[in-house]
Design a protein around this motif. Sequence first.
Motif, PDB file in Angstrom:
ATOM      1  N   GLU A  90      52.594 -14.121 -23.953  1.00 54.97           N
ATOM      2  CA  GLU A  90      52.114 -12.796 -23.572  1.00 54.97           C
ATOM      3  C   GLU A  90      50.637 -12.620 -23.925  1.00 54.97           C
ATOM      4  O   GLU A  90      49.879 -11.988 -23.177  1.00 54.97           O
ATOM      5  CB  GLU A  90      52.970 -11.718 -24.216  1.00 54.97           C
ATOM      6  N   LYS A  91      50.228 -13.211 -25.029  1.00 55.77           N
ATOM      7  CA  LYS A  91      48.815 -13.163 -25.408  1.00 55.77           C
ATOM      8  C   LYS A  91      47.972 -13.907 -24.371  1.00 55.77           C
ATOM      9  O   LYS A  91      46.909 -13.426 -23.964  1.00 55.77           O
ATOM     10  CB  LYS A  91      48.631 -13.776 -26.795  1.00 55.77           C
ATOM     11  N   TYR A  92      48.428 -15.068 -23.949  1.00 61.01           N
ATOM     12  CA  TYR A  92      47.734 -15.809 -22.891  1.00 61.01           C
ATOM     13  C   TYR A  92      47.678 -14.980 -21.609  1.00 61.01           C
ATOM     14  O   TYR A  92      46.654 -14.941 -20.933  1.00 61.01           O
ATOM     15  CB  TYR A  92      48.421 -17.144 -22.596  1.00 61.01           C
ATOM     16  N   LEU A  93      48.799 -14.325 -21.269  1.00 57.90           N
ATOM     17  CA  LEU A  93      48.826 -13.510 -20.051  1.00 57.90           C
ATOM     18  C   LEU A  93      47.772 -12.401 -20.111  1.00 57.90           C
ATOM     19  O   LEU A  93      47.067 -12.159 -19.133  1.00 57.90           O
ATOM     20  CB  LEU A  93      50.217 -12.917 -19.829  1.00 57.90           C
ATOM     21  N   GLU A  94      47.651 -11.748 -21.242  1.00 52.67           N
ATOM     22  CA  GLU A  94      46.649 -10.688 -21.402  1.00 52.67           C
ATOM     23  C   GLU A  94      45.240 -11.246 -21.266  1.00 52.67           C
ATOM     24  O   GLU A  94      44.388 -10.675 -20.582  1.00 52.67           O
ATOM     25  CB  GLU A  94      46.796 -10.011 -22.762  1.00 52.67           C
ATOM     26  N   GLN A  95      45.008 -12.370 -21.932  1.00 51.98           N
ATOM     27  CA  GLN A  95      43.690 -13.002 -21.895  1.00 51.98           C
ATOM     28  C   GLN A  95      43.318 -13.404 -20.469  1.00 51.98           C
ATOM     29  O   GLN A  95      42.220 -13.125 -20.001  1.00 51.98           O
ATOM     30  CB  GLN A  95      43.701 -14.232 -22.802  1.00 51.98           C
ATOM     31  N   PHE A  96      44.256 -14.043 -19.783  1.00 47.55           N
ATOM     32  CA  PHE A  96      43.971 -14.523 -18.440  1.00 47.55           C
ATOM     33  C   PHE A  96      43.925 -13.389 -17.419  1.00 47.55           C
ATOM     34  O   PHE A  96      43.251 -13.506 -16.406  1.00 47.55           O
ATOM     35  CB  PHE A  96      44.979 -15.595 -18.019  1.00 47.55           C
ATOM     36  N   GLU A  97      44.617 -12.288 -17.692  1.00 42.86           N
ATOM     37  CA  GLU A  97      44.537 -11.154 -16.781  1.00 42.86           C
ATOM     38  C   GLU A  97      43.126 -10.584 -16.773  1.00 42.86           C
ATOM     39  O   GLU A  97      42.590 -10.235 -15.717  1.00 42.86           O
ATOM     40  CB  GLU A  97      45.551 -10.069 -17.134  1.00 42.86           C
ATOM     41  N   ALA A  98      42.517 -10.508 -17.947  1.00 39.42           N
ATOM     42  CA  ALA A  98      41.153  -9.986 -18.025  1.00 39.42           C
ATOM     43  C   ALA A  98      40.182 -10.877 -17.251  1.00 39.42           C
ATOM     44  O   ALA A  98      39.350 -10.378 -16.480  1.00 39.42           O
ATOM     45  CB  ALA A  98      40.723  -9.872 -19.486  1.00 39.42           C
ATOM     46  N   SER A  99      40.297 -12.190 -17.424  1.00 39.73           N
ATOM     47  CA  SER A  99      39.378 -13.066 -16.704  1.00 39.73           C
ATOM     48  C   SER A  99      39.698 -13.105 -15.206  1.00 39.73           C
ATOM     49  O   SER A  99      38.787 -13.207 -14.387  1.00 39.73           O
ATOM     50  CB  SER A  99      39.368 -14.477 -17.307  1.00 39.73           C
ATOM     51  N   ALA A 100      40.975 -13.001 -14.852  1.00 40.54           N
ATOM     52  CA  ALA A 100      41.350 -12.977 -13.435  1.00 40.54           C
ATOM     53  C   ALA A 100      40.814 -11.710 -12.773  1.00 40.54           C
ATOM     54  O   ALA A 100      40.290 -11.757 -11.653  1.00 40.54           O
ATOM     55  CB  ALA A 100      42.863 -13.054 -13.281  1.00 40.54           C
ATOM     56  N   ARG A 101      40.914 -10.593 -13.454  1.00 43.01           N
ATOM     57  CA  ARG A 101      40.415  -9.325 -12.916  1.00 43.01           C
ATOM     58  C   ARG A 101      38.906  -9.401 -12.695  1.00 43.01           C
ATOM     59  O   ARG A 101      38.389  -8.988 -11.653  1.00 43.01           O
ATOM     60  CB  ARG A 101      40.773  -8.168 -13.842  1.00 43.01           C
ATOM     61  N   ALA A 102      38.190  -9.955 -13.665  1.00 39.76           N
ATOM     62  CA  ALA A 102      36.749 -10.095 -13.528  1.00 39.76           C
ATOM     63  C   ALA A 102      36.385 -11.005 -12.368  1.00 39.76           C
ATOM     64  O   ALA A 102      35.446 -10.733 -11.610  1.00 39.76           O
ATOM     65  CB  ALA A 102      36.156 -10.631 -14.826  1.00 39.76           C
ATOM     66  N   SER A 103      37.137 -12.077 -12.210  1.00 41.70           N
ATOM     67  CA  SER A 103      36.868 -13.023 -11.133  1.00 41.70           C
ATOM     68  C   SER A 103      37.157 -12.423  -9.766  1.00 41.70           C
ATOM     69  O   SER A 103      36.407 -12.646  -8.814  1.00 41.70           O
ATOM     70  CB  SER A 103      37.684 -14.287 -11.404  1.00 41.70           C
ATOM     71  N   VAL A 104      38.219 -11.639  -9.656  1.00 40.00           N
ATOM     72  CA  VAL A 104      38.547 -10.990  -8.375  1.00 40.00           C
ATOM     73  C   VAL A 104      37.494  -9.929  -8.053  1.00 40.00           C
ATOM     74  O   VAL A 104      37.087  -9.801  -6.892  1.00 40.00           O
ATOM     75  CB  VAL A 104      39.981 -10.394  -8.404  1.00 40.00           C
ATOM     76  N   LYS A 105      37.055  -9.192  -9.046  1.00 34.69           N
ATOM     77  CA  LYS A 105      36.022  -8.176  -8.810  1.00 34.69           C
ATOM     78  C   LYS A 105      34.716  -8.811  -8.360  1.00 34.69           C
ATOM     79  O   LYS A 105      33.963  -8.216  -7.595  1.00 34.69           O
ATOM     80  CB  LYS A 105      35.775  -7.360 -10.086  1.00 34.69           C
ATOM     81  N   ALA A 106      34.436 -10.017  -8.844  1.00 36.04           N
ATOM     82  CA  ALA A 106      33.186 -10.695  -8.508  1.00 36.04           C
ATOM     83  C   ALA A 106      33.170 -11.205  -7.066  1.00 36.04           C
ATOM     84  O   ALA A 106      32.116 -11.524  -6.545  1.00 36.04           O
ATOM     85  CB  ALA A 106      32.937 -11.850  -9.467  1.00 36.04           C
ATOM     86  N   GLU A 107      34.341 -11.277  -6.437  1.00 33.15           N
ATOM     87  CA  GLU A 107      34.412 -11.793  -5.056  1.00 33.15           C
ATOM     88  C   GLU A 107      33.838 -10.820  -4.058  1.00 33.15           C
ATOM     89  O   GLU A 107      33.827  -9.663  -4.175  1.00 33.15           O
ATOM     90  CB  GLU A 107      35.861 -12.091  -4.671  1.00 33.15           C
TER      91      GLU A 107
END
Length: 107
Positions: A90-107
């Motif tokens: 769950e900690k990994y999921l939270e961490q990766f959600e933040a980076s995934a969100r940033a990456s999607v916003k950057a598109e």
Amino acid sequence: MTTFDDRERNEEARFRHDQEIYFKVRNRRNKLLGLKIANDYLGLHGDEAASYAKDVVMADFERPGDDDVVQKVRTDVAAAGKSISDHMIEKYLEQFEASARASVKAE
């Protein structure tokens, strides 16, 4: 009446857009989790790691929520003779959600 119709159309378009973003973020987050688990816990690299990450993404379509992803990862890590806590997943999921969100916003 047209103002109401316009507002309704705008709300529907925004809802569709928000759902698309949510879908992309969730899939990217699960892919990142799959790559992390493949590399660090299962000893998979390259195409094997990418294939495993794809399996993790597909596992998320089984049931609503994250339980299906957590269960898949936990089961696969245990099958490899290692262990990982649900809390760590769950900690990994939270961490990766933040980076995934940033990456999607950057598109």
